[in-house]
Scaffold this motif. Sequence first.
Motif, PDB file in Angstrom:
ATOM      1  N   LEU A  96       0.878  -1.146  -0.341  1.00  0.00           N
ATOM      2  CA  LEU A  96      -0.183   0.235   0.014  1.00  0.00           C
ATOM      3  C   LEU A  96       0.824   1.425   0.132  1.00  0.00           C
ATOM      4  CD1 LEU A  96      -2.926  -0.945   2.508  1.00  0.00           C
ATOM      5  CD2 LEU A  96      -3.037  -0.678   0.022  1.00  0.00           C
ATOM      6  N   LEU A  97       2.030   1.348   0.686  1.00  0.00           N
ATOM      7  CA  LEU A  97       2.774   2.357   0.848  1.00  0.00           C
ATOM      8  C   LEU A  97       3.788   2.404  -0.461  1.00  0.00           C
ATOM      9  CD1 LEU A  97       3.509   2.452   4.609  1.00  0.00           C
ATOM     10  CD2 LEU A  97       2.095   3.742   3.380  1.00  0.00           C
ATOM     11  N   GLY A  98       3.920   1.677  -1.177  1.00  0.00           N
ATOM     12  CA  GLY A  98       4.890   1.437  -2.248  1.00  0.00           C
ATOM     13  C   GLY A  98       6.133   2.082  -2.130  1.00  0.00           C
ATOM     14  N   THR A  99       6.487   3.002  -2.998  1.00  0.00           N
ATOM     15  CA  THR A  99       7.908   3.484  -2.915  1.00  0.00           C
ATOM     16  C   THR A  99       8.063   4.268  -1.692  1.00  0.00           C
ATOM     17  OG1 THR A  99       7.172   5.750  -3.939  1.00  0.00           O
ATOM     18  CG2 THR A  99       8.056   3.670  -5.320  1.00  0.00           C
ATOM     19  N   TYR A 100       7.033   4.834  -0.792  1.00  0.00           N
ATOM     20  CA  TYR A 100       7.377   5.288   0.468  1.00  0.00           C
ATOM     21  C   TYR A 100       7.324   4.422   1.725  1.00  0.00           C
ATOM     22  CZ  TYR A 100       5.470   9.488  -1.657  1.00  0.00           C
ATOM     23  OH  TYR A 100       5.175  10.744  -2.496  1.00  0.00           O
ATOM     24  N   PHE A 101       7.394   3.101   1.432  1.00  0.00           N
ATOM     25  CA  PHE A 101       7.721   2.117   2.431  1.00  0.00           C
ATOM     26  C   PHE A 101       8.845   2.364   3.149  1.00  0.00           C
ATOM     27  CE2 PHE A 101       8.737  -1.826   4.614  1.00  0.00           C
ATOM     28  CZ  PHE A 101       7.595  -2.061   5.392  1.00  0.00           C
ATOM     29  N   SER A 102       9.992   2.585   2.242  1.00  0.00           N
ATOM     30  CA  SER A 102      11.363   2.555   2.788  1.00  0.00           C
ATOM     31  C   SER A 102      11.300   3.743   3.951  1.00  0.00           C
ATOM     32  CB  SER A 102      12.328   2.899   2.070  1.00  0.00           C
ATOM     33  OG  SER A 102      12.194   3.884   0.966  1.00  0.00           O
ATOM     34  N   GLN A 103      10.713   4.897   3.508  1.00  0.00           N
ATOM     35  CA  GLN A 103      10.843   5.823   4.424  1.00  0.00           C
ATOM     36  C   GLN A 103      10.046   5.794   5.825  1.00  0.00           C
ATOM     37  OE1 GLN A 103       8.815   9.031   2.447  1.00  0.00           O
ATOM     38  NE2 GLN A 103      10.739   9.933   1.405  1.00  0.00           N
ATOM     39  N   TYR A 104       8.895   4.957   5.549  1.00  0.00           N
ATOM     40  CA  TYR A 104       8.090   4.587   6.709  1.00  0.00           C
ATOM     41  C   TYR A 104       9.044   3.673   7.565  1.00  0.00           C
ATOM     42  CZ  TYR A 104       4.630   1.729   9.104  1.00  0.00           C
ATOM     43  OH  TYR A 104       4.034   0.911  10.010  1.00  0.00           O
ATOM     44  N   ASP A 105       9.405   2.786   7.115  1.00  0.00           N
ATOM     45  CA  ASP A 105      10.078   1.541   7.760  1.00  0.00           C
ATOM     46  C   ASP A 105      11.262   2.313   8.694  1.00  0.00           C
ATOM     47  OD1 ASP A 105      10.469  -1.219   8.575  1.00  0.00           O
ATOM     48  OD2 ASP A 105      12.248  -1.308   7.172  1.00  0.00           O
ATOM     49  N   SER A 106      12.093   2.936   7.982  1.00  0.00           N
ATOM     50  CA  SER A 106      13.239   3.965   8.614  1.00  0.00           C
ATOM     51  C   SER A 106      12.683   4.738   9.724  1.00  0.00           C
ATOM     52  CB  SER A 106      13.910   4.881   7.733  1.00  0.00           C
ATOM     53  OG  SER A 106      14.815   3.965   6.692  1.00  0.00           O
ATOM     54  N   ALA A 107      11.434   5.375   9.678  1.00  0.00           N
ATOM     55  CA  ALA A 107      11.103   5.960  10.806  1.00  0.00           C
ATOM     56  C   ALA A 107      10.626   5.206  11.827  1.00  0.00           C
ATOM     57  CB  ALA A 107       9.799   7.002  10.168  1.00  0.00           C
ATOM     58  N   VAL A 108       9.631   4.062  11.466  1.00  0.00           N
ATOM     59  CA  VAL A 108       9.341   3.095  12.445  1.00  0.00           C
ATOM     60  C   VAL A 108      10.496   2.681  13.345  1.00  0.00           C
ATOM     61  CG1 VAL A 108       8.309   0.944  12.782  1.00  0.00           C
ATOM     62  CG2 VAL A 108       7.202   2.802  11.435  1.00  0.00           C
ATOM     63  N   ASN A 109      11.491   2.275  12.808  1.00  0.00           N
ATOM     64  CA  ASN A 109      12.635   1.836  13.479  1.00  0.00           C
ATOM     65  C   ASN A 109      13.470   2.614  14.223  1.00  0.00           C
ATOM     66  OD1 ASN A 109      12.278  -0.668  12.144  1.00  0.00           O
ATOM     67  ND2 ASN A 109      13.705  -0.144  10.351  1.00  0.00           N
ATOM     68  N   ALA A 110      13.187   4.066  13.806  1.00  0.00           N
ATOM     69  CA  ALA A 110      13.860   5.201  14.644  1.00  0.00           C
ATOM     70  C   ALA A 110      13.014   5.346  15.903  1.00  0.00           C
ATOM     71  CB  ALA A 110      14.078   6.445  14.074  1.00  0.00           C
ATOM     72  N   LEU A 111      11.926   5.430  15.646  1.00  0.00           N
ATOM     73  CA  LEU A 111      11.039   5.470  16.669  1.00  0.00           C
ATOM     74  C   LEU A 111      11.114   4.555  17.506  1.00  0.00           C
ATOM     75  CD1 LEU A 111       8.457   7.211  17.812  1.00  0.00           C
ATOM     76  CD2 LEU A 111       6.900   5.711  16.547  1.00  0.00           C
ATOM     77  N   ARG A 112      11.092   3.263  17.281  1.00  0.00           N
ATOM     78  CA  ARG A 112      11.046   2.125  18.170  1.00  0.00           C
ATOM     79  C   ARG A 112      12.233   2.111  18.953  1.00  0.00           C
ATOM     80  NH1 ARG A 112       6.074   1.627  19.023  1.00  0.00           N
ATOM     81  NH2 ARG A 112       4.842   0.716  17.510  1.00  0.00           N
ATOM     82  N   ALA A 113      13.377   2.520  18.361  1.00  0.00           N
ATOM     83  CA  ALA A 113      14.663   2.479  18.904  1.00  0.00           C
ATOM     84  C   ALA A 113      14.616   3.724  20.193  1.00  0.00           C
ATOM     85  CB  ALA A 113      15.768   2.791  17.934  1.00  0.00           C
ATOM     86  N   ALA A 114      14.007   4.624  19.885  1.00  0.00           N
ATOM     87  CA  ALA A 114      14.169   5.984  20.697  1.00  0.00           C
ATOM     88  C   ALA A 114      13.104   5.542  22.055  1.00  0.00           C
ATOM     89  CB  ALA A 114      13.694   7.100  19.922  1.00  0.00           C
ATOM     90  N   ARG A 115      11.884   4.748  21.618  1.00  0.00           N
ATOM     91  CA  ARG A 115      10.792   4.619  22.416  1.00  0.00           C
ATOM     92  C   ARG A 115      10.580   3.023  22.159  1.00  0.00           C
ATOM     93  NH1 ARG A 115       5.463   7.696  21.078  1.00  0.00           N
ATOM     94  NH2 ARG A 115       5.177   5.797  19.963  1.00  0.00           N
ATOM     95  N   PRO A 116      11.041   2.212  23.023  1.00  0.00           N
ATOM     96  CA  PRO A 116      10.582   0.876  22.801  1.00  0.00           C
ATOM     97  C   PRO A 116       9.451   0.490  23.509  1.00  0.00           C
ATOM     98  CG  PRO A 116      12.904   1.027  23.943  1.00  0.00           C
ATOM     99  CD  PRO A 116      12.233   2.438  23.840  1.00  0.00           C
TER     100      PRO A 116
END
Length: 166
Positions: free
Chosen positions: A103-123
């Motif tokens: 569903l996110l298509g080419t935007y998925f990599s941006q989303y995935d990076s942001a999720v990983n950064a968010l989860r690292a900062a706030r597990p």
Amino acid sequence: MSNRTMHAAVCAALTCGWLMAAAPASAALGGAPTPPPVGANASSLGPVAHVASGAAGASSTASYTVTQTTFASGTVVREYVSAAGTVFGIAWGGPAMPNLPVLLGTYFSQYDSAVNALRAARPGRGPLLIELPGLVVHSGGHMGAFGGQAYVPSALPAGVSANDIQ
């Protein structure tokens, strides 16, 4: 061929076949609408004429279409498509998370990076609120009840706001 080797080959073939069957012909967000997978019911909610008032009292009309797909799992995905045929927003709700990479298509990599950064900062668990300059994704829920929305702020037609993507 040993049973183990045959089992691995069969699993690989089935997995490869499943991936090819699940992959759409085109991307979603920022691209063309995704074709519904086998077993899903898709319907067009028709063109939407959205009227918004400007600061000087003048009004503008934005036209877009909403395509709604109900998956076999019961999850409903709505794709908001501009008059030019580009998906500018998606929304989902139901008992299972939709396939966000599709569903996110080419935007998925941006989303995935942001999720990983968010989860690292706030597990831990909790709703995801990703608000990047070129992508906004809100997602939350729990087993059996998921919901969310994603949109490209710069692609919203004039007069359409994030609140219209539901």
